[in-house]
Every structure is written in C-alpha cells, then in structure tokens.
Scaffold this motif. Structure first.
Motif, PDB file in Angstrom:
ATOM      1  N   ASN A 157      15.263   3.333 -12.228  1.00  0.00           N
ATOM      2  CA  ASN A 157      16.648   3.112 -12.676  1.00  0.00           C
ATOM      3  C   ASN A 157      17.385   2.148 -11.753  1.00  0.00           C
ATOM      4  N   ASN A 158      16.947   2.064 -10.505  1.00  0.00           N
ATOM      5  CA  ASN A 158      17.565   1.167  -9.525  1.00  0.00           C
ATOM      6  C   ASN A 158      16.833  -0.158  -9.401  1.00  0.00           C
ATOM      7  N   GLY A 159      15.896  -0.411 -10.279  1.00  0.00           N
ATOM      8  CA  GLY A 159      15.170  -1.677 -10.246  1.00  0.00           C
ATOM      9  C   GLY A 159      14.022  -1.726  -9.275  1.00  0.00           C
ATOM     10  N   MET A 160      13.653  -0.576  -8.696  1.00  0.00           N
ATOM     11  CA  MET A 160      12.530  -0.562  -7.773  1.00  0.00           C
ATOM     12  C   MET A 160      11.236  -0.726  -8.558  1.00  0.00           C
ATOM     13  N   GLN A 161      10.323  -1.480  -7.970  1.00  0.00           N
ATOM     14  CA  GLN A 161       9.035  -1.774  -8.603  1.00  0.00           C
ATOM     15  C   GLN A 161       7.934  -0.952  -7.946  1.00  0.00           C
ATOM     16  N   TRP A 162       7.068  -0.369  -8.771  1.00  0.00           N
ATOM     17  CA  TRP A 162       5.908   0.328  -8.264  1.00  0.00           C
ATOM     18  C   TRP A 162       4.939  -0.708  -7.725  1.00  0.00           C
ATOM     19  N   VAL A 163       4.491  -0.525  -6.479  1.00  0.00           N
ATOM     20  CA  VAL A 163       3.594  -1.514  -5.879  1.00  0.00           C
ATOM     21  C   VAL A 163       2.211  -0.953  -5.573  1.00  0.00           C
ATOM     22  N   GLY A 164       2.003   0.327  -5.815  1.00  0.00           N
ATOM     23  CA  GLY A 164       0.677   0.895  -5.608  1.00  0.00           C
ATOM     24  C   GLY A 164       0.735   2.255  -4.952  1.00  0.00           C
ATOM     25  N   GLU A 165      -0.440   2.689  -4.520  1.00  0.00           N
ATOM     26  CA  GLU A 165      -0.562   3.964  -3.828  1.00  0.00           C
ATOM     27  C   GLU A 165      -1.205   3.713  -2.472  1.00  0.00           C
ATOM     28  N   THR A 166      -0.840   4.550  -1.519  1.00  0.00           N
ATOM     29  CA  THR A 166      -1.378   4.396  -0.175  1.00  0.00           C
ATOM     30  C   THR A 166      -1.372   5.735   0.551  1.00  0.00           C
ATOM     31  N   ALA A 167      -2.237   5.853   1.533  1.00  0.00           N
ATOM     32  CA  ALA A 167      -2.229   6.994   2.444  1.00  0.00           C
ATOM     33  C   ALA A 167      -1.706   6.566   3.817  1.00  0.00           C
ATOM     34  N   LYS A 168      -1.155   5.360   3.877  1.00  0.00           N
ATOM     35  CA  LYS A 168      -0.665   4.795   5.135  1.00  0.00           C
ATOM     36  C   LYS A 168       0.459   5.633   5.745  1.00  0.00           C
ATOM     37  N   PHE A 170       2.428   9.055   6.454  1.00  0.00           N
ATOM     38  CA  PHE A 170       2.340  10.511   6.556  1.00  0.00           C
ATOM     39  C   PHE A 170       0.943  11.069   6.274  1.00  0.00           C
ATOM     40  N   GLY A 171      -0.074  10.205   6.095  1.00  0.00           N
ATOM     41  CA  GLY A 171      -1.421  10.685   5.830  1.00  0.00           C
ATOM     42  C   GLY A 171      -1.613  11.314   4.468  1.00  0.00           C
ATOM     43  N   LEU A 172      -0.707  11.051   3.535  1.00  0.00           N
ATOM     44  CA  LEU A 172      -0.782  11.581   2.172  1.00  0.00           C
ATOM     45  C   LEU A 172      -0.977  10.439   1.193  1.00  0.00           C
ATOM     46  N   ASP A 173      -1.578  10.740   0.048  1.00  0.00           N
ATOM     47  CA  ASP A 173      -1.626   9.748  -1.027  1.00  0.00           C
ATOM     48  C   ASP A 173      -0.254   9.719  -1.690  1.00  0.00           C
ATOM     49  N   LEU A 174       0.450   8.614  -1.537  1.00  0.00           N
ATOM     50  CA  LEU A 174       1.813   8.486  -2.048  1.00  0.00           C
ATOM     51  C   LEU A 174       1.944   7.237  -2.907  1.00  0.00           C
ATOM     52  N   GLN A 175       2.822   7.330  -3.908  1.00  0.00           N
ATOM     53  CA  GLN A 175       3.181   6.160  -4.691  1.00  0.00           C
ATOM     54  C   GLN A 175       4.244   5.394  -3.912  1.00  0.00           C
ATOM     55  N   VAL A 176       4.133   4.077  -3.913  1.00  0.00           N
ATOM     56  CA  VAL A 176       5.066   3.243  -3.160  1.00  0.00           C
ATOM     57  C   VAL A 176       5.864   2.385  -4.138  1.00  0.00           C
ATOM     58  N   PHE A 177       7.190   2.388  -3.936  1.00  0.00           N
ATOM     59  CA  PHE A 177       8.105   1.559  -4.715  1.00  0.00           C
ATOM     60  C   PHE A 177       8.831   0.630  -3.750  1.00  0.00           C
ATOM     61  N   ARG A 178       9.177  -0.572  -4.233  1.00  0.00           N
ATOM     62  CA  ARG A 178       9.863  -1.546  -3.389  1.00  0.00           C
ATOM     63  C   ARG A 178      11.037  -2.135  -4.153  1.00  0.00           C
ATOM     64  N   LEU A 179      12.114  -2.377  -3.421  1.00  0.00           N
ATOM     65  CA  LEU A 179      13.281  -3.065  -3.976  1.00  0.00           C
ATOM     66  C   LEU A 179      13.622  -4.208  -3.046  1.00  0.00           C
ATOM     67  N   ARG A 180      13.745  -5.403  -3.618  1.00  0.00           N
ATOM     68  CA  ARG A 180      14.151  -6.579  -2.848  1.00  0.00           C
ATOM     69  C   ARG A 180      15.588  -6.927  -3.187  1.00  0.00           C
ATOM     70  N   VAL A 181      16.202  -7.704  -2.331  1.00  0.00           N
ATOM     71  CA  VAL A 181      17.608  -8.069  -2.506  1.00  0.00           C
ATOM     72  C   VAL A 181      17.889  -8.584  -3.911  1.00  0.00           C
ATOM     73  N   ALA A 182      17.067  -9.485  -4.400  1.00  0.00           N
ATOM     74  CA  ALA A 182      17.311 -10.101  -5.707  1.00  0.00           C
ATOM     75  C   ALA A 182      17.166  -9.121  -6.863  1.00  0.00           C
ATOM     76  N   ASP A 183      16.517  -7.958  -6.613  1.00  0.00           N
ATOM     77  CA  ASP A 183      16.284  -6.992  -7.681  1.00  0.00           C
ATOM     78  C   ASP A 183      17.362  -5.931  -7.799  1.00  0.00           C
ATOM     79  N   LEU A 184      18.289  -5.866  -6.843  1.00  0.00           N
ATOM     80  CA  LEU A 184      19.323  -4.835  -6.882  1.00  0.00           C
ATOM     81  C   LEU A 184      20.329  -5.168  -7.967  1.00  0.00           C
ATOM     82  N   ASP A 185      20.435  -4.276  -8.934  1.00  0.00           N
ATOM     83  CA  ASP A 185      21.372  -4.448 -10.044  1.00  0.00           C
ATOM     84  C   ASP A 185      22.735  -3.923  -9.613  1.00  0.00           C
ATOM     85  N   PRO A 186      23.738  -4.805  -9.490  1.00  0.00           N
ATOM     86  CA  PRO A 186      25.047  -4.347  -9.041  1.00  0.00           C
ATOM     87  C   PRO A 186      25.673  -3.335  -9.982  1.00  0.00           C
TER      88      PRO A 186
END
Length: 198
Positions: A157-168, A170-186
C-alpha cells in the motif's frame, strides 16, 4: 521532494493526519504492554523480541529503547504511536539499522490488535519513510515473516516492492521489501485501504 501529508514538528516527533509518533516514556509501560504483551503482535517480530510478560519488564525495555535511540544517528530511532483523536497509545514504530552489517535501514511498526484494519500501519510506514528520505536516506527496507500477509499488504500500500527472500537478517527466512525515494506516494496516508488490510 513532493509535498506530503506527513508533517514533522521536530526531529523526534512525527505527525500524520491521525497519529503522532513521539519518543517513548517509561510511564507508557501499561499501554505499551497492551501492544507488546500480545502474542498476536510478537509472533511476527524478530527472534530478539519476545512477548513482554509484565509492566516491570516493559518499563525496562522502554528504558533500553530510549538509550538505544539516543545513541543512533538520525533518522534512526524508536517511537510510540499515539492516536491524536483521543491521545491513546496504540503501538510502536521503528527505523533501525538491520543486522548484521547495519547498512540497511528497516522500517517497522507494531500496533495493538484492536486497532488493526484502520490504516494506521499505512500512515506509520509512510511517515517513517518520509522522515528517512528527508534525512538523505535514499531507500528503506522492511522484512516480513512468511505468512504475515497483513504486513505485506501494508507495505505494498506504501509502494514498497518485494525484492526477494533472505536469511541475512536475524538468521530467519524473511521476505524483503524496499522503498526508494522516487517510489513514495505522497497521497498514500490519505488513501487508506479497506478495513482489514493493515
């Protein structure tokens, strides 16, 4: 940066249309326990965060969080989330460096279960991202445990993009989302999803 509905009263207080994110106080312990004492909340948190058993433990944790926030450079920190209409403390929010390298900045929130579905998590996420971006941060991340569809929906809902999964982290398999400046919907905080989405 485009004009946003998020306003910053001071470096340590963030405000939205319906919420104030402010520093934690030790006397917030009873209300904070209503958040961090719920298994429905803590089951989704990092393994470093267990369900808080009582007010004494909550007070100690709030003292630790305040000391941690005092040591962190802006925009990182932890905030209490207060609903402005009635002054109720309804949750907590964070912008923290992710382990192990501490080079990625995590955006996160925890809300009292009886407040879920009102769009508050969307407002909190937007406010934290806008604050980070105002401080020369160019991207923020969120990590989500598998099965936490409510959090994943809020991030999208905030424009964050799913970028994959990682165990990097906390040592858990987690989904990672990223938001860049240009993607923030005012307009994101004003365009809340239907009930039950966050």
């Amino acid at each position: 940066m485009p004009e946003s509905r998020t306003a910053f009263a001071a470096a340590d207080v963030l405000t939205t249309r319906r919420l104030m994110l402010r520093p934690w106080r030790v006397d917030d312990a009873p209300a904070a326990l209503d958040v961090y004492g719920h298994a429905e909340v803590t089951r989704w948190l990092s393994p470093e965060m267990d369900q808080v058993p009582d007010e004494a433990a909550m007070r100690l944790l709030l003292q630790q969080w305040n000391a941690e926030s005092a040591r962190l450079p802006a925009p990182a920190g932890r905030w209490a989330v207060e609903r402005t209409s009635d002054g109720q403390l309804i949750g907590g929010a964070l912008l923290l460096p992710l382990p192990p390298g501490r080079e990625d900045l995590e955006v996160g929130w925890q809300l009292r279960p009886d407040t879920w579905g009102n769009g508050y998590a969307t407002e909190v996420t937007h406010a934290l991202a806008a604050w980070a971006f105002s401080q020369d941060v160019y991207e923020v991340f969120a990590v989500v445990r598998a099965g936490n569809t409510r959090a994943s929906s809020t991030l999208r809902n905030n424009g964050m993009q799913w970028v994959g999964e990682t165990a990097k982290y906390f040592g858990l398999d987690l989904q990672v989302f990223r938001l860049r400046v240009a993607d923030l919907d005012p307009a994101a905080p004003a365009t809340l999803g239907p009930p039950g989405r966050d």
